[in-house]
Design an enzyme around this catalytic site. Structure first.
Site, PDB file in Angstrom:
ATOM      1  N   GLU A  45       0.813  -1.223   0.000  1.00  0.00           N
ATOM      2  CA  GLU A  45       0.000   0.000   0.000  1.00  0.00           C
ATOM      3  C   GLU A  45       0.846   1.273   0.000  1.00  0.00           C
ATOM      4  OE1 GLU A  45      -3.586  -1.721   2.816  1.00  0.00           O
ATOM      5  OE2 GLU A  45      -1.891  -0.736   3.782  1.00  0.00           O
ATOM      6  N   GLY A  53       1.830   5.047  -0.598  1.00  0.00           N
ATOM      7  CA  GLY A  53       1.184   6.328  -0.865  1.00  0.00           C
ATOM      8  C   GLY A  53       2.249   7.356  -1.217  1.00  0.00           C
ATOM      9  N   ARG A  54       2.981   7.761  -0.170  1.00  0.00           N
ATOM     10  CA  ARG A  54       4.026   8.774  -0.323  1.00  0.00           C
ATOM     11  C   ARG A  54       4.991   8.468  -1.470  1.00  0.00           C
ATOM     12  NH1 ARG A  54       5.989  11.429   4.244  1.00  0.00           N
ATOM     13  NH2 ARG A  54       5.043   9.747   5.439  1.00  0.00           N
ATOM     14  N   ARG A 112       3.167  19.504   7.604  1.00  0.00           N
ATOM     15  CA  ARG A 112       4.111  18.480   8.066  1.00  0.00           C
ATOM     16  C   ARG A 112       5.279  19.012   8.900  1.00  0.00           C
ATOM     17  NH1 ARG A 112       6.773  15.564   5.127  1.00  0.00           N
ATOM     18  NH2 ARG A 112       6.776  13.751   6.478  1.00  0.00           N
ATOM     19  N   CYS A 155      -0.550  33.402  11.613  1.00  0.00           N
ATOM     20  CA  CYS A 155      -0.299  34.025  12.908  1.00  0.00           C
ATOM     21  C   CYS A 155       0.198  32.982  13.889  1.00  0.00           C
ATOM     22  CB  CYS A 155      -1.570  34.670  13.441  1.00  0.00           C
ATOM     23  SG  CYS A 155      -2.190  35.900  12.321  1.00  0.00           S
ATOM     24  N   TYR A 176       0.489  14.110   1.675  1.00  0.00           N
ATOM     25  CA  TYR A 176       0.196  14.631   3.012  1.00  0.00           C
ATOM     26  C   TYR A 176       0.382  16.143   3.141  1.00  0.00           C
ATOM     27  CZ  TYR A 176       0.533   9.623   3.720  1.00  0.00           C
ATOM     28  OH  TYR A 176       0.367   8.272   3.597  1.00  0.00           O
TER      29      TYR A 176
HETATM   30  C1  LIG Z   1      -0.781   5.691   5.661  1.00  0.00           C
HETATM   31  C2  LIG Z   1      -0.925   4.277   5.315  1.00  0.00           C
HETATM   32  C3  LIG Z   1      -0.328   3.772   4.169  1.00  0.00           C
HETATM   33  C4  LIG Z   1       0.547   4.605   3.253  1.00  0.00           C
HETATM   34  O1  LIG Z   1       1.709   5.042   3.873  1.00  0.00           O
HETATM   35  P1  LIG Z   1       2.843   5.775   3.016  1.00  0.00           P
HETATM   36  O2  LIG Z   1       3.871   6.143   4.009  1.00  0.00           O
HETATM   37  O3  LIG Z   1       2.210   6.965   2.375  1.00  0.00           O
HETATM   38  O4  LIG Z   1       3.315   4.803   1.986  1.00  0.00           O
HETATM   39  C5  LIG Z   1      -0.557   2.455   3.846  1.00  0.00           C
HETATM   40  N1  LIG Z   1      -1.330   1.662   4.637  1.00  0.00           N
HETATM   41  C6  LIG Z   1      -1.916   2.127   5.759  1.00  0.00           C
HETATM   42  C7  LIG Z   1      -2.741   1.221   6.563  1.00  0.00           C
HETATM   43  C8  LIG Z   1      -1.729   3.430   6.138  1.00  0.00           C
HETATM   44  O5  LIG Z   1      -2.299   3.878   7.260  1.00  0.00           O
END
Ligand SMILES: *Cc1c(COP(=O)(O)O)cnc(C)c1O
Length: 493
Positions: free
Chosen positions: A332, A334-335, A389, A420, A450
């Site tokens: 999974e 994302g980043r 972040r 502010c 993010y």
């Molecule tokens: C946030 C998250 C991801 C993705 O994390 P990245 O650091 O963006 O790759 C994958 N699985 C779960 C369950 C998450 O909470």
């Protein structure tokens, strides 16, 4: 006596140790940028040939600028690398893009077209998925506190998997699915006691966090059974549950594959034990996301292929050792898919230079007392509302002068927003040319993940739009907010 150090000197004692003075302030450090970003002949930062000034003129600042081809390439690279590494183990890997990092309907389309699937974590994210028209079978739902409405929506959409986070929730999903006269496809999120971040990971037996079912024993009322095992036993007994398998997610911004490998091994051993004990087959295992990217020049992420091979080696040998067929693996990210595809374009406004006493600044020790050094504050037209972040996680970023090149000397700078709040920092430490002035454009790379997702309306700032650039043309995939949007929900006097 106070002596004043010449501002042209290279390394500032106020700079953190990791921050080197760049040999060329105009050069782009490649790992931090999308493939399509370069300086053009006029010296301007350009993406797919479109200069920063043109983006500013057409869309305004602050602006998230995304390279669509780069997004697609990174998505494909995860899919292809993991498919190749796991081909002989489980016929390939399902890659779920973690939508919480950045989600809109255009991105869902790209994800689908590149052969990936989608991870969501709320009813709102499911709504985006539904609007984009993705097949529910390719969507997963996470979350440690899903509402009945969210669970129902997941079942309405025919979701491929609901990742169940607790015994309570398992019970609830089972009841809702049974009441509907069907079954929910479920994975159990376990906490394997492996926590990883960047270069380190720690392994602990017990879990002290809100997510997941603990694999540690004696944590439940049923003596000797872990919460994870209790969940497996319950799941197999509920008619409303189709137990697909197990899930874990060990952290974020991780460079080294060791933590992933250890978690994979722990989950496989547990999966094998449960299959044997309860005479079941769990056909799927999800190893989560968390792959790191380069925010600054000292970050050194590994290519997807290298991580894939390291993880495949552990899955292969553990399954051989256990004498089991490997479940279908999924991940999974994302980043690592979206983070580096995007930079934020800001316009510089106010500038000031303060002189800081090195002794009191936390800077290098053994500095003579009463010696001060300059730190330049460069204010931009956004801030913590478009990038939370640095405030939330002490995250480091980098920045570059985008509207032109400069031969001026490097000056230690702090890029700050317009909120502010004195903690409103975008880039804590970066060397920028000394002649940066109001009206210049700055670009901060690595803001694809993010940042927009965590954006706010603090101080009634309008949240920026997101522009996707492809084949030399730019289009808004999320428009920026207007003053009208800001006042929309105010019910009036
Ligand atoms: C946030 C998250 C991801 C993705 O994390 P990245 O650091 O963006 O790759 C994958 N699985 C779960 C369950 C998450 O909470």
């Amino acid at each position: 006596m106070i002596s004043v150090q010449d501002t042209n000197t290279a390394a500032s004692p106020l700079a953190p140790e990791w921050l080197a003075v760049p040999a060329d302030l105009n050069a782009l450090h490649e790992p931090m940028w999308a493939q399509g970003v370069q300086r053009n002949d006029a010296g301007e930062l350009a993406i797919d040939g479109i200069p920063a000034s043109e983006l500013k003129a057409q869309f305004g600042t602050p602006l998230f600028v995304m390279d669509e081809a780069d997004f697609r390439a990174r998505a494909r690279s995860f899919k292809d690398s993991f498919d190749a590494a796991f081909a002989d183990i489980c016929g390939g890997v399902d890659v779920y893009y973690a939508g919480k990092s950045f989600l809109c309907t255009a991105v869902v389309k790209w994800v689908e077209e590149e052969g990936l699937r989608l991870d969501t974590a709320s009813g709102g994210e499911l709504a985006v998925a539904a609007r984009a028209g993705i097949d529910g079978a390719r969507v997963a739902l996470h979350g440690n506190n899903k509402s009945d409405a969210e669970i129902n929506r997941a079942l309405d959409m025919g979701l491929g998997r609901i990742v169940v986070d607790s015994l309570d929730e398992l019970d609830r999903v089972a009841r809702i699915a049974s009441a509907r006269g069907g079954q929910a496809k479920v994975m159990l999120r376990l906490t394997p006691g492996v926590h990883a971040h960047t270069h380190e990971f720690i392994a602990t037996a017990h879990e002290d966090q809100k997510f997941g079912l603990s694999m540690a024993e004696d944590t439940t009322e049923q003596a000797g059974l872990s919460a994870a095992e209790e969940a497996v036993a319950a799941a197999t007994s509920y008619p409303g549950i189709d137990l697909l398998g197990l899930h874990c997610h060990i952290g974020s911004q991780i460079f080294e594959p060791d933590g992933f490998a250890l978690a994979a091994e722990k989950l496989l051993r547990f999966l094998a034990a449960m299959q044997e004990k309860y005479s079941i087959v769990m056909p799927e295992l999800d190893l989560g996301g968390g792959y790191g990217i380069a925010y600054t020049p000292v970050d050194t992420p590994r290519p997807a292929a290298e991580i894939a091979q390291a993880m495949a080696a552990v899955v292969r040998s553990t399954c051989a050792d256990l004498g089991i067929t490997s479940p279908r693996i999924s991940i999974e990210p994302g980043r690592a898919i979206v983070g580096s595809t995007t930079f934020t374009l800001y316009e510089v406004g106010t500038l000031k230079t303060v002189r800081v006493d090195a002794a009191g600044s936390g800077a290098a020790e053994n500095q003579a007392e009463n010696v001060t050094y300059p730190r330049r504050y460069v204010s931009v037209d956004g801030g913590m509302s478009d990038n939370a972040r640095p405030v939330l996680y002490d995250a480091d970023y980098s920045a570059i002068l985008a509207s032109r090149t400069s031969d001026a000397a490097p000056q230690l700078s702090r890029v700050v927003g317009k909120h502010c709040e004195s903690g409103d920092i975008v880039v804590r430490d970066v060397y920028l040319p000394e002649d940066v002035a109001a009206g210049d454009l700055l670009a901060v790379p690595g803001t694809g993940a993010y940042c927009w997702a965590l954006s706010s309306n603090y101080n009634y700032l309008a949240r920026p739009g997101v522009v996707a650039v492809r084949d030399g043309s730019a289009r808004l995939i999320v428009r920026g907010e207007t003053e009208e949007d800001l006042l929309n929900r105010d019910m009036g006097v």
